[in-house]
Design a protein around this motif. Structure first.
Motif, short mmCIF file in Angstrom:
data_model
loop_
_atom_site.label_atom_id
_atom_site.label_comp_id
_atom_site.label_asym_id
_atom_site.label_seq_id
_atom_site.Cartn_x
_atom_site.Cartn_y
_atom_site.Cartn_z
N UNK A 20 -5.09 12.96 13.95
CA UNK A 20 -3.98 12.02 14.09
C UNK A 20 -4.39 10.60 13.71
N UNK A 21 -5.59 10.19 14.09
CA UNK A 21 -6.05 8.83 13.81
C UNK A 21 -6.21 8.59 12.32
N UNK A 22 -6.89 9.50 11.63
CA UNK A 22 -7.09 9.34 10.20
C UNK A 22 -5.78 9.49 9.43
N UNK A 23 -4.95 10.45 9.85
CA UNK A 23 -3.70 10.68 9.14
C UNK A 23 -2.73 9.52 9.25
N UNK A 24 -2.60 8.96 10.44
CA UNK A 24 -1.67 7.83 10.61
C UNK A 24 -2.18 6.59 9.90
N UNK A 25 -3.50 6.38 9.89
CA UNK A 25 -4.05 5.20 9.23
C UNK A 25 -3.89 5.31 7.71
N UNK A 26 -4.01 6.52 7.18
CA UNK A 26 -3.88 6.71 5.73
C UNK A 26 -2.54 6.18 5.22
N UNK A 27 -1.47 6.42 5.98
CA UNK A 27 -0.13 5.99 5.54
C UNK A 27 0.03 4.48 5.60
N UNK A 28 -0.80 3.79 6.37
CA UNK A 28 -0.63 2.36 6.57
C UNK A 28 -1.57 1.51 5.72
N UNK A 29 -2.51 2.14 5.06
CA UNK A 29 -3.52 1.37 4.32
C UNK A 29 -2.93 0.45 3.27
N UNK A 30 -2.00 0.90 2.39
CA UNK A 30 -1.49 -0.02 1.35
C UNK A 30 -0.84 -1.27 1.94
N UNK A 31 -0.03 -1.10 3.00
CA UNK A 31 0.67 -2.25 3.55
C UNK A 31 -0.20 -3.16 4.39
N UNK A 32 -1.27 -2.61 4.95
CA UNK A 32 -2.12 -3.42 5.81
C UNK A 32 -3.34 -3.97 5.10
N UNK A 33 -4.02 -3.12 4.29
CA UNK A 33 -5.33 -3.48 3.77
C UNK A 33 -5.42 -3.47 2.25
N UNK A 34 -4.32 -3.16 1.57
CA UNK A 34 -4.35 -3.17 0.12
C UNK A 34 -4.43 -4.58 -0.44
N UNK A 35 -4.50 -4.68 -1.76
CA UNK A 35 -4.61 -5.99 -2.40
C UNK A 35 -3.42 -6.87 -2.07
#
Length: 403
Positions: A24-39
């Protein structure tokens, strides 16, 4: 039979449950990476990975430990590296969840390494209590899980002793006891006035439909729910360290009930699910056999009962009775107008004095509780430790001779 028993034991439940939490932790974070940590995200992670002149890869890893330093060597940018770590984390944890044979200490070491790498660049979005709790639980899982040196061979380290699993229990105790103590130590008037839940369900960040239903409960019932929360978080965790298994099992069901109610009335990511996973350390093989309907039944009644059995039952009844009477006294429970009313009947100074009084004895009990498992574990590891010490000393002597 021993393998089947171990497969259904508390360790297997803990490792399987932790694998589900990792998924659950890895899966939920995967969906948020572009909006939170992307360029173009809110907090681009690449800003934290600037290389200093003259620094090698080892220096960067030692100063800021994250596998994302390897991204340029793999032809990936930071965002793609984070997504890759999440995908690998989901695949590894899902495999451990579905296949018990994959619950290997090396796999859990990799899962923790992946999450720590993401945590390092996660900034405020990964600085919540459940993130640090997952890292600590993940470290303990490396100690709890078995290690097989060769595929298909016998385990080099078989988790047959209770010391690593007792560490999980100690983590659970610290988490819940501190959660309850901080509510009262903060002098928050809503906790001292037992009105915290009259505001909580409508003011929390992510309420559920169950939160709306809970908010409709009468005031007296919400105040009793606050009393139950404080008792379960402050008093009941003391039973985690009790030598009597029935008290630990009773504490287990109290904690699972509280965490389940929180899940039904609020969304706190995987925090409460992870807390339930930690609660599996309170169980034992005998009780799990009862869950599966394979508990051994006694051949016949034993009369008169053994003195040890009778003493244990008396201590259990006395402990639970003292807990109920103490709750009624500390919170002034009384029936008025057909309802059960409650008010805090102690002061902040009295609570602080009690806390100062019990802290040192609790540390002593915590030290003595796993003494049997520790002695057994020490017998197992003494010879390998002596071998490692001998090899290390031999290496030092050779270095000194040929220097």
């Amino acid at each position: 039979m021993a393998g089947m028993a171990e497969a259904a034991g508390p360790r297997a439940l803990f490792l399987g449950g932790l694998a589900a939490v990792y998924t659950a932790a890895f899966g939920s974070l995967y969906l948020q990476i572009p909006g939170l940590y992307g360029a173009e995200g809110l907090l681009p992670a690449v800003r934290l990975l600037r290389e200093l002149p003259g620094q090698g890869l080892w220096e960067r890893l030692r100063g800021f430990p994250t596998l994302l330093w390897l991204c340029p060597h793999l032809g990936l940018d930071t965002e793609q590296g984070m997504e890759l770590l999440c995908v690998l984390g989901v695949l590894g944890s899902l495999g451990a969840l579905l296949c018990p044979s994959l619950r290997h200490c090396l796999l859990f070491a990799l899962l923790r390494m992946f999450y720590l790498s993401l945590y390092q660049v996660g900034q405020v979005f990964l600085y919540f209590q459940w993130d640090s709790l997952l890292l600590e639980a993940g470290f303990l899982a490396v100690l709890v899980a078995p290690l097989k040196v060769l595929p298909g061979g016998t385990p080099g380290w078989q988790p047959q002793h209770g010391v690593p699993l007792w560490g999980v229990r100690w983590l659970l105790f610290r988490l819940l006891f501190q959660s309850g103590v901080v509510k009262l130590s903060s002098r928050c008037p809503t906790w001292w006035g037992l009105t915290a839940l009259t505001h909580h369900f409508e003011s929390q960040c992510l309420p559920t439909p169950g939160a709306w239903l809970a908010h409709q409960l009468p005031l007296w019932l919400l105040k009793l729910a606050v009393v139950a929360t404080l008792v379960i978080e402050v008093a009941v965790p003391l039973l985690f360290l009790a030598p009597l298994r029935r008290l630990r099992l009773w504490a287990f069901y109290c904690q699972v009930l509280l965490q389940t109610l929180i899940i039904l009335t609020g969304n706190y990511n995987f925090f409460n699910a992870l807390t339930i996973v930690l609660c599996f350390s309170l169980l034992d093989q005998q009780h799990l056999q009862l869950w599966m309907g394979r508990a051994r039944r006694p051949h016949g009644p034993r009369w008169p009962p053994r003195p040890g059995w009778l003493l244990a039952r008396l201590l259990e009844v006395a402990t639970l009775g003292a807990l109920l009477l103490g709750t009624a006294r500390c919170f002034g429970l009384r029936v008025h107008g057909g309802v059960l009313e409650a008010n805090v009947a102690f002061t902040h100074h009295e609570f602080s004095s009690w806390l100062d009084t019990v802290t040192l004895p609790l540390l002593g009990v915590a030290w003595l509780s796993p003494h049997h498992e520790f002695s057994s574990w020490l017998d197992t590891v003494t010879l390998p430790l002596l071998g490692v010490a001998f090899l290390s000393l031999s290496w030092e002597i050779l270095v000194a001779l040929y220097r």
